[in-house]
Design an enzyme around this catalytic site. Structure first.
Site, PDB file in Angstrom:
ATOM      1  N   ASN A  98     -24.889  -4.972  18.260  1.00  0.00           N
ATOM      2  CA  ASN A  98     -25.768  -5.069  17.396  1.00  0.00           C
ATOM      3  C   ASN A  98     -25.052  -4.969  15.665  1.00  0.00           C
ATOM      4  O   ASN A  98     -26.093  -5.189  15.158  1.00  0.00           O
ATOM      5  CB  ASN A  98     -27.159  -4.182  17.881  1.00  0.00           C
TER       6      ASN A  98
ATOM      7  N   ASN B  46     -30.645  -2.596  24.137  1.00  0.00           N
ATOM      8  CA  ASN B  46     -31.686  -2.121  23.075  1.00  0.00           C
ATOM      9  C   ASN B  46     -32.690  -2.908  22.443  1.00  0.00           C
ATOM     10  O   ASN B  46     -33.304  -2.595  21.450  1.00  0.00           O
ATOM     11  CB  ASN B  46     -31.125  -0.805  22.016  1.00  0.00           C
TER      12      ASN B  46
ATOM     13  N   SER C 132     -21.491   5.350  23.038  1.00  0.00           N
ATOM     14  CA  SER C 132     -22.970   3.945  23.262  1.00  0.00           C
ATOM     15  C   SER C 132     -23.362   3.012  24.102  1.00  0.00           C
ATOM     16  O   SER C 132     -22.702   3.292  24.905  1.00  0.00           O
ATOM     17  CB  SER C 132     -22.586   3.446  21.920  1.00  0.00           C
TER      18      SER C 132
ATOM     19  N   GLY D 263     -23.544   0.323  24.038  1.00  0.00           N
ATOM     20  CA  GLY D 263     -22.241  -1.415  23.721  1.00  0.00           C
ATOM     21  C   GLY D 263     -21.490  -0.665  24.355  1.00  0.00           C
ATOM     22  O   GLY D 263     -20.618  -1.972  25.556  1.00  0.00           O
TER      23      GLY D 263
ATOM     24  N   HIS E 199     -22.567   9.875  19.037  1.00  0.00           N
ATOM     25  CA  HIS E 199     -21.824   8.567  18.818  1.00  0.00           C
ATOM     26  C   HIS E 199     -20.475   8.608  18.370  1.00  0.00           C
ATOM     27  O   HIS E 199     -20.424   9.412  17.175  1.00  0.00           O
ATOM     28  CB  HIS E 199     -22.032   7.144  19.143  1.00  0.00           C
TER      29      HIS E 199
HETATM   30  C1  LIG Z   1     -30.365   6.252  14.524  1.00  0.00           C
HETATM   31  C2  LIG Z   1     -30.386   5.672  16.039  1.00  0.00           C
HETATM   32  O1  LIG Z   1     -30.998   6.071  17.106  1.00  0.00           O
HETATM   33  N1  LIG Z   1     -29.481   4.499  16.567  1.00  0.00           N
HETATM   34  C3  LIG Z   1     -29.041   4.796  17.442  1.00  0.00           C
HETATM   35  C4  LIG Z   1     -29.299   3.073  18.465  1.00  0.00           C
HETATM   36  C5  LIG Z   1     -30.972   3.011  18.563  1.00  0.00           C
HETATM   37  O2  LIG Z   1     -31.717   3.993  19.586  1.00  0.00           O
HETATM   38  C6  LIG Z   1     -31.314   2.184  19.370  1.00  0.00           C
HETATM   39  O3  LIG Z   1     -31.235   1.037  18.557  1.00  0.00           O
HETATM   40  C7  LIG Z   1     -33.030   2.245  18.868  1.00  0.00           C
HETATM   41  O4  LIG Z   1     -33.442   1.843  18.416  1.00  0.00           O
HETATM   42  O5  LIG Z   1     -29.073   2.870  20.134  1.00  0.00           O
HETATM   43  C8  LIG Z   1     -27.191   2.894  19.844  1.00  0.00           C
HETATM   44  O6  LIG Z   1     -26.560   2.131  19.234  1.00  0.00           O
HETATM   45  P1  LIG Z   1     -27.259   0.166  18.625  1.00  0.00           P
HETATM   46  O7  LIG Z   1     -28.818   0.038  19.031  1.00  0.00           O
HETATM   47  O8  LIG Z   1     -27.397   0.889  17.029  1.00  0.00           O
HETATM   48  O9  LIG Z   1     -26.228  -0.953  18.963  1.00  0.00           O
HETATM   49  C9  LIG Z   1     -25.972  -1.202  20.080  1.00  0.00           C
HETATM   50  C10 LIG Z   1     -24.409  -1.324  20.136  1.00  0.00           C
HETATM   51  O10 LIG Z   1     -23.791  -1.985  19.352  1.00  0.00           O
HETATM   52  C11 LIG Z   1     -23.321  -1.661  19.242  1.00  0.00           C
HETATM   53  N2  LIG Z   1     -22.745  -1.870  17.742  1.00  0.00           N
HETATM   54  C12 LIG Z   1     -24.106  -1.107  17.351  1.00  0.00           C
HETATM   55  C13 LIG Z   1     -23.853  -1.469  15.662  1.00  0.00           C
HETATM   56  C14 LIG Z   1     -22.072  -1.876  14.611  1.00  0.00           C
HETATM   57  N3  LIG Z   1     -22.371  -2.275  13.113  1.00  0.00           N
HETATM   58  N4  LIG Z   1     -20.889  -1.710  15.175  1.00  0.00           N
HETATM   59  C15 LIG Z   1     -20.926  -1.741  16.802  1.00  0.00           C
HETATM   60  O11 LIG Z   1     -20.109  -1.996  17.078  1.00  0.00           O
HETATM   61  C16 LIG Z   1     -22.634  -0.081  19.825  1.00  0.00           C
HETATM   62  O12 LIG Z   1     -21.796   0.132  20.868  1.00  0.00           O
HETATM   63  C17 LIG Z   1     -24.032  -0.261  20.067  1.00  0.00           C
HETATM   64  O13 LIG Z   1     -24.089   1.428  20.980  1.00  0.00           O
HETATM   65  C18 LIG Z   1     -26.937   3.452  21.677  1.00  0.00           C
HETATM   66  O14 LIG Z   1     -28.088   3.170  21.944  1.00  0.00           O
HETATM   67  O15 LIG Z   1     -25.936   2.766  21.049  1.00  0.00           O
HETATM   68  C19 LIG Z   1     -27.268   3.834  19.474  1.00  0.00           C
HETATM   69  C20 LIG Z   1     -27.726   4.786  17.095  1.00  0.00           C
HETATM   70  O16 LIG Z   1     -27.115   5.629  17.566  1.00  0.00           O
END
Ligand SMILES: CC(=O)N[C@H]1[C@H]([C@H](O)[C@H](O)CO)O[C@](OP(=O)(O)OC[C@H]2O[C@@H](n3ccc(N)nc3=O)[C@H](O)[C@@H]2O)(C(=O)O)C[C@@H]1O
Length: 394
Positions: A189, A212, A320, A322, A368
């Site tokens: 994402n 997600n 994470s 991803g 993470h």
């Molecule tokens: C605030 C929080 O708890 N954020 C978490 C969020 C959140 O729970 C969901 O977005 C749902 O709202 O989820 C996460 O992650 P998130 O949903 O942000 O991103 C999905 C995966 O994309 C990769 N990523 C994301 C952003 C970025 N700048 N670089 C990246 O490489 C990562 O591999 C990431 O896993 C998660 O589940 O991993 C991890 C995040 O820590």
């Protein structure tokens, strides 16, 4: 006279110890995580060039292919070396990683490219053999989790769920993919996707995995595409965005239509509070006659993948989403490209970049270690095992 001899002897003992310590540090250097700027510079230096290493990819799938190579390399490179260089370090620490590191050092002195490919091969072999068997275990099925099976939550210390008459019928019969899948894309994402115009390229893949329940509305599709065959759903999203599905399910069911007839992959047995939320999501979709299939993540698979990456220097409390998906894709796809993985505040143009392509909510660093994860993905990219797409697709 005796005192002088003792002095000289202790001096040479110290010298020997120093040499040993230096050798040790050379073979097992103390790890230092490069800072964001170093990583950006390295990526810029390497550029977007990428050479697919078919062997590397195949090794995820064809277990037997690597073993003859490994045995041959050990025979050719390790055995002719003296005992203290080969066997001693192996005795002192994990035997396999010592052998692997030695081979890498030797290859490095011959050709750095070969060392890189070797590193990729080692990662691949471990992912395949020591670890996780994604093809058979990534989701809970009626085949791999019968009534009475105890599922230990991978994100909790003491909690477990025993598969029972309520949960067993919710599992799919068997892993539903026609494997191996051909060209897969895993979409993270990351904000790097904003204005990337990579939507078309992403949609051309045979199998697209997303994290997600990300927004796929019109304003984003040029950059991130629309196609989705598998999307993960953290139970926390059900809690926060859909009030735990306690009042109304309509908004949830409506929003899920963006993902077509995809698989919804939920870590229902990772954290205790996630179970009810995931089961509620399952029933909401089933009751609305949705054509989506909920797959519950197998906590053993998640635990094993987590352990595997921990051994490779990813120190977060939890991987994470991803990286879980990339690990899965490497196990079930012939070719893997990852988009949207860039957990840094500066983009490749050295300008600030938002954390997500749709907002700038930062991740919880308590859980993470995304920069460390990125480094592992970068290794896999450099070794030709997967392709990490970071720039635009114009
Ligand atoms: C605030 C929080 O708890 N954020 C978490 C969020 C959140 O729970 C969901 O977005 C749902 O709202 O989820 C996460 O992650 P998130 O949903 O942000 O991103 C999905 C995966 O994309 C990769 N990523 C994301 C952003 C970025 N700048 N670089 C990246 O490489 C990562 O591999 C990431 O896993 C998660 O589940 O991993 C991890 C995040 O820590």
């Amino acid at each position: 006279m005796m005192g002088c001899l003792r002095f000289h002897r202790s001096k040479s003992v110290w010298a020997a110890v120093c040499v040993l310590v230096l050798c040790w540090l050379y073979i097992f250097p103390v790890y230092r995580m490069p800072n964001d700027k170093d990583i950006v510079e390295e990526v810029l230096h390497q550029g977007q060039t990428w050479t697919k290493n078919k062997t590397g990819i195949d090794l995820y799938r064809v277990r037997s292919a690597l073993f003859p190579v490994l045995v041959q390399l050990q025979r050719d490179f390790i055995l002719p070396w003296p005992y203290f260089v080969t066997i001693l370090p192996m005795r002192l620490c994990d035997r396999h990683s010592a052998v692997e590191k030695l081979i890498k050092i030797m290859l490095q002195s011959l050709t750095p490219a070969a060392a890189l490919v070797w590193e990729g091969m080692v990662l691949n072999r471990k992912l395949l053999t020591e670890c996780c068997d994604p093809k058979r275990t990534f989701a809970l099925t009626k085949e791999n989790s019968q009534i009475g099976k105890v599922l230990w939550y991978d994100g909790e210390l003491y909690h477990y769920h025993t598969v029972n008459n309520d949960t067993y019928p919710l599992f799919v019969q068997d892993i539903p993919f026609q494997m191996p899948l051909k060209k897969c894309v895993v979409v993270g994402n990351g904000g790097v996707l904003k204005n990337s115009r990579c939507g078309k390229v992403i949609d051309q893949a045979d199998f697209v995995m997303r994290c997600n329940l990300p927004p796929l509305s019109k304003e984003y599709t040029d950059d991130v595409g629309r196609k989705t065959q598998l999307v993960t759903a953290n139970p926390s999203i059900i809690e926060k965005s859909f009030q735990s599905l306690l009042w109304s399910r309509k908004a949830f069911v409506e929003s899920m239509k963006a993902y077509g007839s995809s698989y919804i992959y939920m870590p229902a047995f990772s954290m205790k509070p996630g179970t009810d939320l995931s089961l509620r999501a399952y029933h909401a979709l089933a009751d609305s006659a949705s054509n989506q299939t909920v797959l519950f993540a197998n906590p053993d698979f998640l635990k094993n993948v987590g352990r595997f990456w921990k051994h490779h220097g990813v120190h977060g409390r939890r991987l994470s989403t991803g990286l879980f998906l990339v690990s899965l894709a490497l196990g079930v796809c012939e070719e893997v490209t990852a988009f949207g993985f860039w957990p840094f505040a500066l983009g490749l143009n050295q300008q600030p970049v938002s954390h997500h392509y749709y907002d700038n909510v930062l991740p919880s660093s308590r859980f993470h270690a995304m920069p460390e994860e990125f480094l592992q993905l970068w290794h896999l990219h450099k070794s030709g095992t997967l392709r990490l797409h970071l720039g635009t697709c114009a």
